[in-house]
Scaffold this motif. Sequence first.
Motif, short mmCIF file in Angstrom:
data_model
loop_
_atom_site.label_atom_id
_atom_site.label_comp_id
_atom_site.label_asym_id
_atom_site.label_seq_id
_atom_site.Cartn_x
_atom_site.Cartn_y
_atom_site.Cartn_z
N GLY A 248 0.80 -1.23 0.00
CA GLY A 248 0.00 0.00 0.00
C GLY A 248 0.82 1.27 0.00
O GLY A 248 0.29 2.36 -0.22
N ALA A 249 2.12 1.15 0.23
CA ALA A 249 2.99 2.33 0.29
C ALA A 249 4.04 2.30 -0.82
O ALA A 249 5.09 2.92 -0.70
CB ALA A 249 3.66 2.43 1.64
N GLY A 250 3.75 1.57 -1.90
CA GLY A 250 4.71 1.47 -2.99
C GLY A 250 5.54 0.21 -2.88
O GLY A 250 5.58 -0.44 -1.84
N ASN A 251 6.20 -0.12 -4.00
CA ASN A 251 7.02 -1.33 -4.01
C ASN A 251 8.27 -1.17 -3.16
O ASN A 251 8.89 -0.10 -3.12
CB ASN A 251 7.44 -1.66 -5.45
N GLU A 252 8.59 -2.23 -2.46
CA GLU A 252 9.85 -2.28 -1.72
C GLU A 252 10.35 -3.71 -1.73
O GLU A 252 9.59 -4.66 -1.89
CB GLU A 252 9.67 -1.80 -0.28
N ARG A 253 11.65 -3.86 -1.60
CA ARG A 253 12.27 -5.18 -1.62
C ARG A 253 12.15 -5.80 -0.23
O ARG A 253 12.40 -5.12 0.78
CB ARG A 253 13.74 -5.05 -2.02
N ALA A 254 11.77 -7.07 -0.20
CA ALA A 254 11.59 -7.74 1.09
C ALA A 254 12.00 -9.19 0.99
O ALA A 254 11.93 -9.81 -0.08
CB ALA A 254 10.13 -7.63 1.54
N ARG A 255 12.43 -9.74 2.13
CA ARG A 255 12.76 -11.16 2.22
C ARG A 255 11.50 -11.91 2.65
O ARG A 255 10.87 -11.57 3.66
CB ARG A 255 13.88 -11.42 3.23
N LEU A 256 11.17 -12.95 1.89
CA LEU A 256 9.97 -13.72 2.15
C LEU A 256 10.30 -15.19 2.32
O LEU A 256 11.16 -15.73 1.64
CB LEU A 256 8.95 -13.58 1.01
N VAL A 257 9.57 -15.84 3.23
CA VAL A 257 9.57 -17.30 3.30
C VAL A 257 8.50 -17.77 2.32
O VAL A 257 7.32 -17.48 2.50
CB VAL A 257 9.24 -17.80 4.72
N GLU A 258 8.91 -18.47 1.29
CA GLU A 258 7.97 -18.87 0.24
C GLU A 258 6.97 -19.89 0.77
O GLU A 258 7.34 -20.97 1.24
CB GLU A 258 8.72 -19.45 -0.95
N LEU A 259 5.68 -19.56 0.65
CA LEU A 259 4.61 -20.45 1.08
C LEU A 259 3.90 -21.10 -0.09
O LEU A 259 3.27 -22.14 0.07
CB LEU A 259 3.58 -19.67 1.92
N GLY B 173 4.14 -15.37 0.18
CA GLY B 173 5.19 -15.62 1.16
C GLY B 173 4.97 -14.89 2.46
O GLY B 173 4.12 -13.99 2.57
N TRP B 174 5.75 -15.30 3.46
CA TRP B 174 5.71 -14.64 4.76
C TRP B 174 6.79 -13.57 4.79
O TRP B 174 7.98 -13.86 4.66
CB TRP B 174 5.94 -15.64 5.88
N ASP B 175 6.36 -12.31 4.96
CA ASP B 175 7.30 -11.19 5.04
C ASP B 175 8.01 -11.25 6.38
O ASP B 175 7.40 -11.07 7.44
CB ASP B 175 6.53 -9.87 4.89
#
Length: 256
Positions: free
Chosen positions: A207-218, A227-229
């Motif tokens: 909701g605040a624009g794209n940002e890079r994040a690490r996710l646990v792929e579900l 994924g889990w942020d």
Amino acid sequence: MSDNEKAEDLKGGPGHIILLAVVFAVPVLKLAWTLGGGGEASEALVAMEPSNWPDVLIGMLLNTALLASVLAVVVSRTTYAYFAAKGGARVHADSSVVHTLLVAAVVPLTFALVVGAFHGWWWGAAVAVASYALRLGVIVEYRTGRRERGSGKRTRTSPSGWLQHSADTAAMAALLLAGVVLPVIALAGAVDGRSWTSVVECDVNTGAGNERARLVELGRKGNGVVGWDIEGDEVVNGINCGVSENDVVRPPLWRS
């Protein structure tokens, strides 16, 4: 075979109980500890879909060679002893020793191939040797009268000779593997803080624009992932993902 013998045949030993605990409880504990709590585990489980929760256990087995190897040995010995008590021992008694030994080697070799393919052939060889040795112990127990054919009950016959002593040693080793080593390794793997699946770096828009994040792929969805942020503590959709080399989500229990 009497009704009492049949009832005894259907009873599971401690190995059965530990296996059930590992299969059903450890994946839930893995989710809860890795993601930060029961609420987070529930949210992730819904996103994964409950039918896919065994993927957690599979991921742990693929990531941990020792857990996969010990579980394979315990399953191999437990199933063999169970079916021997249900009547398999009587069948083997009517067969030649060579035939019995060859049949007993099939499952250990199968598990060895599976473990070896994922974790290396030294692990596979260890699984084959340990699994087969414990199965030989079951065979010796029945052929020397240490267990009753048809019930699997231990007799009061005192061990005499190296075969009987070897069988007792194998039975004790199997009990230690199933009752101590397997649960300790499984619990350690559940709280080590490592992801059971791929950790990916994706573009996420909350909701605040794209940002890079690490996710646990579900799971996979279209050209992205669900994924889990790890930083945001929530389930999100990610796109333009790449696999992260670091699969650590949080510190292990013994360092927290």
